[in-house]
Design an enzyme around this catalytic site. Structure first.
Site, PDB file in Angstrom:
ATOM      1  N   ASN A  45       1.065  -1.045   0.025  1.00  0.00           N
ATOM      2  CA  ASN A  45      -0.062   0.077  -0.187  1.00  0.00           C
ATOM      3  C   ASN A  45       0.863   1.275  -0.078  1.00  0.00           C
ATOM      4  O   ASN A  45       0.398   2.508  -0.277  1.00  0.00           O
ATOM      5  CB  ASN A  45      -0.920  -0.002   1.132  1.00  0.00           C
ATOM      6  CG  ASN A  45      -0.199  -0.036   2.423  1.00  0.00           C
ATOM      7  OD1 ASN A  45       0.631  -1.211   2.857  1.00  0.00           O
ATOM      8  ND2 ASN A  45      -0.280   0.706   3.521  1.00  0.00           N
ATOM      9  N   SER A 101     -11.263  -4.251  -0.144  1.00  0.00           N
ATOM     10  CA  SER A 101     -12.135  -3.229   0.203  1.00  0.00           C
ATOM     11  C   SER A 101     -12.816  -2.394  -0.877  1.00  0.00           C
ATOM     12  O   SER A 101     -12.179  -2.035  -1.389  1.00  0.00           O
ATOM     13  CB  SER A 101     -11.246  -2.240   1.255  1.00  0.00           C
ATOM     14  OG  SER A 101     -11.977  -1.310   1.836  1.00  0.00           O
ATOM     15  N   CYS A 157      -3.576   4.894   7.630  1.00  0.00           N
ATOM     16  CA  CYS A 157      -3.785   4.199   8.903  1.00  0.00           C
ATOM     17  C   CYS A 157      -2.631   4.689  10.090  1.00  0.00           C
ATOM     18  O   CYS A 157      -2.832   4.353  11.166  1.00  0.00           O
ATOM     19  CB  CYS A 157      -3.942   2.825   8.871  1.00  0.00           C
ATOM     20  SG  CYS A 157      -5.247   2.316   7.749  1.00  0.00           S
TER      21      CYS A 157
END
Length: 393
Positions: free
Chosen positions: A152, A200, A326
């Site tokens: 990511n 997701s 995050c």
């Protein structure tokens, strides 16, 4: 702010208009609980099945192998924790990597505190798992290998098919976090020997708060949420029908547009990388030069602090990030950049720019011109940069 160039699509994406349009009736018109017996509600149960079929077809999976969740983090937690519980009598050893999303890393830490052993594999300078290291880490009591499909932060795509083959040959379950990759690269769970896969909705122009976990038929994974018979008794709770319609529509759109969309993203991404590396000195590209997600570019600028860079980019209407959304509140450098061998001071000066199909080369020209100006300004105030220049003379 007159201009907005959004280059943080790895954090989240804009929900596509056709996705919003598909979802809206399920808030106000078709609002029945799918578990109810009357026809008004039962039609929603059928709609859920239709979305499950769309997702299964996108993966080469069976409809009954798709389980809806609240997102990628829940899917990752479910895959690790419920597998450990179900197969704990066979062994208590799990293999993952040092560059996983924290949903995996923190789940692994949780399991370590409960008696499981976890091997965290190193990666090479590009962030690629070394297959020989994986083979060497396998033990008789290894029950699960979990390796993300694509990182990511730096966008590196892993040799998932080869990893799946190794797991399959040893009779070990294989899970992949495909949150960033799904919708960006073709994925077939049978070809890659994938037993579980997390994804997701909001990473591919779908809504937030919805995701899924693919679980291959025959994998004896335990229920993750208790209290009802939903999701074939494995994940209790009234189904998020609007969200499920949203993710199904988004996935259908992603599959339909993938070839043309990713070709354009790759072209613009490469243009961005070329300009930055050629025009801003003391800069490096992080991640694999070619085996990377079509929309990902991650740079490290020497003598730069990433937060200052992001603030000044924001003042020019440019949205980027220094790593995973995050961990945006953390002062520590990216664990991914440290894992590929960057020293702390260079890892602190990182910038992740992730594109979508709407970004043009003209947008990139504005971004790079702004970057050149900002980097030069910040370096001008850096005593480390000043000392470096003196030593170069």
């Amino acid at each position: 702010m007159s201009k907005l160039i959004y280059l943080d699509n790895a954090a989240t994406t804009k929900t596509a208009p056709e996705v919003v349009e598909a979802m809206l009736p399920y808030f106000t018109e078709y609002y029945g609980n799918p578990s109810s017996v009357y026809s008004f509600a039962a039609q929603n149960k059928e709609v859920i099945t239709q979305q499950r079929e769309i997702i299964a077809n996108a993966l080469g999976a069976k409809t009954e192998e798709i389980y809806f969740t609240a997102g990628g983090s829940e899917s990752d937690n479910w895959a690790l924790k419920a597998t450990a519980e179900a197969y704990g009598n066979k062994g208590k050893h799990i293999i993952t990597t040092k560059i996983e999303h924290h949903a995996i890393l923190h789940s692994a830490e949780y399991l370590e505190k409960r008696g499981y052993e976890v091997t965290y594999l190193d990666v090479d300078e590009y962030g690629v798992v070394k297959l020989d290291d994986l083979k060497a880490a396998i033990r008789p009591d290894t029950i699960l290998i979990s390796v993300m499909f694509a990182n990511n932060e730096i966008g590196t795509i892993q040799p998932i098919k080869e990893i799946g083959e190794i797991a399959h040959e040893h009779g070990i379950l294989f899970h992949t976090d495909a949150v960033q990759a799904f919708g960006q690269v073709p994925i077939n769970v049978d070809e890659c020997h994938i037993d579980m896969l997390s994804a997701s909705g909001h990473k591919l122009n779908g809504p937030k708060g919805i995701g899924f976990l693919y679980i291959r038929k025959g994998v004896k994974i335990r229920s993750f949420v208790h209290g009802g018979a939903q999701e074939r008794k494995r994940r209790a709770g009234t189904e998020n029908v609007p969200g499920i319609v949203g993710i199904g529509t988004a996935i259908e759109r992603a599959v339909r547009t993938m070839q043309e969309r990713t070709k354009k993203e790759t072209e613009v991404r490469d243009y961005l990388i070329k300009r930055v590396l050629e025009e801003i000195p003391y800069t490096r590209l992080n991640g694999h030069p070619t085996k990377r997600l079509p929309n990902n570019a991650n740079f490290s600028f020497q003598f730069i602090e990433g937060e200052s860079l992001l603030i000044r980019l924001d003042m020019k209407g440019i949205c980027g990030s220094s790593g995973s959304a995050c961990t945006s509140g953390s002062l520590d450098p990216s664990h991914v950049l440290l894992a590929i061998g960057l020293p702390h001071e260079i890892a602190h000066g990182s910038l992740r720019l992730t594109l979508n199909e709407e970004i043009t080369k003209e947008d990139i020209d504005y971004v790079v011109d702004s970057l050149k100006e900002i980097v030069a300004y910040i370096r001008q105030m850096s005593p480390l940069y000043e000392d470096f220049l003196k030593k170069q003379k």
